[in-house]
Design a protein around this motif. Structure first.
Motif, short mmCIF file in Angstrom:
data_model
loop_
_atom_site.label_atom_id
_atom_site.label_comp_id
_atom_site.label_asym_id
_atom_site.label_seq_id
_atom_site.Cartn_x
_atom_site.Cartn_y
_atom_site.Cartn_z
N LEU A 111 12.85 7.12 -4.93
CA LEU A 111 13.86 6.18 -4.45
C LEU A 111 13.20 4.99 -3.75
O LEU A 111 13.71 3.86 -3.83
CB LEU A 111 14.83 6.88 -3.51
N THR A 112 12.06 5.23 -3.11
CA THR A 112 11.33 4.13 -2.48
C THR A 112 10.82 3.14 -3.53
O THR A 112 10.89 1.92 -3.34
CB THR A 112 10.13 4.68 -1.66
N LEU A 113 10.33 3.66 -4.64
CA LEU A 113 9.87 2.78 -5.73
C LEU A 113 11.03 1.95 -6.28
O LEU A 113 10.87 0.79 -6.65
CB LEU A 113 9.24 3.61 -6.84
N GLU A 123 0.80 -1.21 0.00
CA GLU A 123 0.00 0.00 0.00
C GLU A 123 0.85 1.27 0.00
O GLU A 123 0.42 2.30 -0.54
CB GLU A 123 -0.93 0.00 1.21
N ILE A 124 2.03 1.23 0.58
CA ILE A 124 2.89 2.43 0.62
C ILE A 124 3.23 2.87 -0.79
O ILE A 124 3.09 4.05 -1.15
CB ILE A 124 4.17 2.16 1.43
N ARG A 125 3.69 1.94 -1.62
CA ARG A 125 4.07 2.30 -2.99
C ARG A 125 2.85 2.60 -3.86
O ARG A 125 2.91 3.44 -4.75
CB ARG A 125 4.92 1.18 -3.60
N ARG A 126 1.75 1.95 -3.60
CA ARG A 126 0.52 2.25 -4.33
C ARG A 126 0.07 3.68 -4.04
O ARG A 126 -0.39 4.39 -4.93
CB ARG A 126 -0.58 1.26 -3.97
N ASN A 127 0.19 4.11 -2.79
CA ASN A 127 -0.18 5.48 -2.43
C ASN A 127 0.73 6.50 -3.11
O ASN A 127 0.28 7.59 -3.50
CB ASN A 127 -0.13 5.65 -0.91
N ILE A 128 2.01 6.17 -3.25
CA ILE A 128 2.94 7.06 -3.94
C ILE A 128 2.49 7.27 -5.38
O ILE A 128 2.42 8.40 -5.88
CB ILE A 128 4.37 6.48 -3.92
#
Length: 297
Positions: free
Chosen positions: A58-60, A37-42
């Motif tokens: 960078l997180t992606l 969910e963290i990357r989906r929210n990004i």
């Protein structure tokens, strides 16, 4: 692949398809978004606002399928600069006048899905405060890649206006700030690039130098984008006269659309009658041209 540009000429890309794979980390359809969910929210915020923070990018790239392409930080910084060079990522001009404001995000024009709201055309005083400029391309349609690159290039020259901390960046369009009293909208549709230059009080208050400077800057930017597009499809842009690929029309706003004439006609006639029967003076349309502003009082 090699870019003979400052900040890019220290690396050679031995496997160019890696760039395509890296692009898929943030330029991709929702059905291919990561499950967490963290990357989906990004990605959701990016497609909604048109911007992505560097830390989120960078997180992606920390995902396993992208680590092999970007093993060290130097690689990440280089790839970011490549995407900035290609106008995939745009480092925006600061909209705030505060000297301590710091932009720590990038604009990503090609990911925005929302269309520009056209309600501004219905504002009662909009026509009396606005000049219009239209570029007509001599092609069946403007490729979407060209429109994204144009919006990206323009966004790096003038700051995009913000409303409630959200940049007014839309699909193939944007609202940009010129100064505290002047803004302009650029909209790419079909075979046209439409520009509305608006002053807070009246079009008579629009600075001739500002209008002419915007026209010349937009013209050179569009020609540069056309050259880039021609070179990307294998055409020799050095021999191509890209100015022949577009026609520039200047004028005002009449009803809910730009009321414009070709530059050549604008120079020859002091006024013209549009299709709706309204008589327009050349006084304002010639504000777009440097060689005529000295004659306007």
């Amino acid at each position: 692949m090699y870019f003979n540009q400052p900040e890019l000429n220290q690396f050679i890309i031995l496997y160019p398809p890696a760039l395509v794979n890296i692009l898929r980390s943030f330029i991709t359809d929702e059905m291919f978004w990561p499950e967490d969910e963290i990357r989906r929210n990004i990605l959701r915020r990016m497609t909604d606002t048109g911007k992505i923070y560097k830390k989120d990018l960078l997180t992606l790239w920390q995902q396993e399928k992208f680590r092999n392409h970007l093993p060290v930080m130097n690689n990440k910084e280089f790839v970011i600069q490549v995407f900035v060079h290609l106008d995939v990522l745009v480092l925006p001009k600061r909209y705030s006048d505060k000297s301590d404001s710091h932009v720590d995000y990038y604009l990503v024009p090609c990911t925005v899905k929302n269309k520009v709201p056209m309600s501004f055309l219905d504002e009662q005083s909009f026509a009396s405060r606005t000049l219009s400029l239209v570029y007509r391309l001599q092609k069946s349609s403007i490729p979407s890649a060209l429109s994204f690159k144009l919006i990206g290039a323009v966004s790096s020259i003038w700051p995009i206006m913000e409303l409630n901390s959200r940049p007014l960046l839309y699909h193939s369009s944007a609202v940009l700030c010129v100064d505290g009293n002047t803004e302009f909208r650029i909209i790419v549709e079909d075979t046209k690039v439409i520009v509305y230059l608006t002053h807070k009080t009246s079009k008579a208050a629009i600075s001739p130098d500002i209008a002419a400077s915007i026209q010349e800057c937009l013209t050179s930017t569009l020609e540069a984008v056309l050259k880039f597009y021609l070179s990307s499809i294998g055409k020799n842009h050095r021999k191509a006269n890209v100015s022949n690929l577009l026609q520039i029309e200047v004028g005002e706003v009449c009803g809910r659309s730009p009321c414009v004439v070709p530059i050549a006609k604008a120079k020859l006639h002091s006024e013209w009658v549009c299709d709706s029967g309204t008589t327009h003076s050349s006084r304002y349309r010639l504000l777009w041209l440097f060689n005529k502003v000295r004659n306007i009082n």
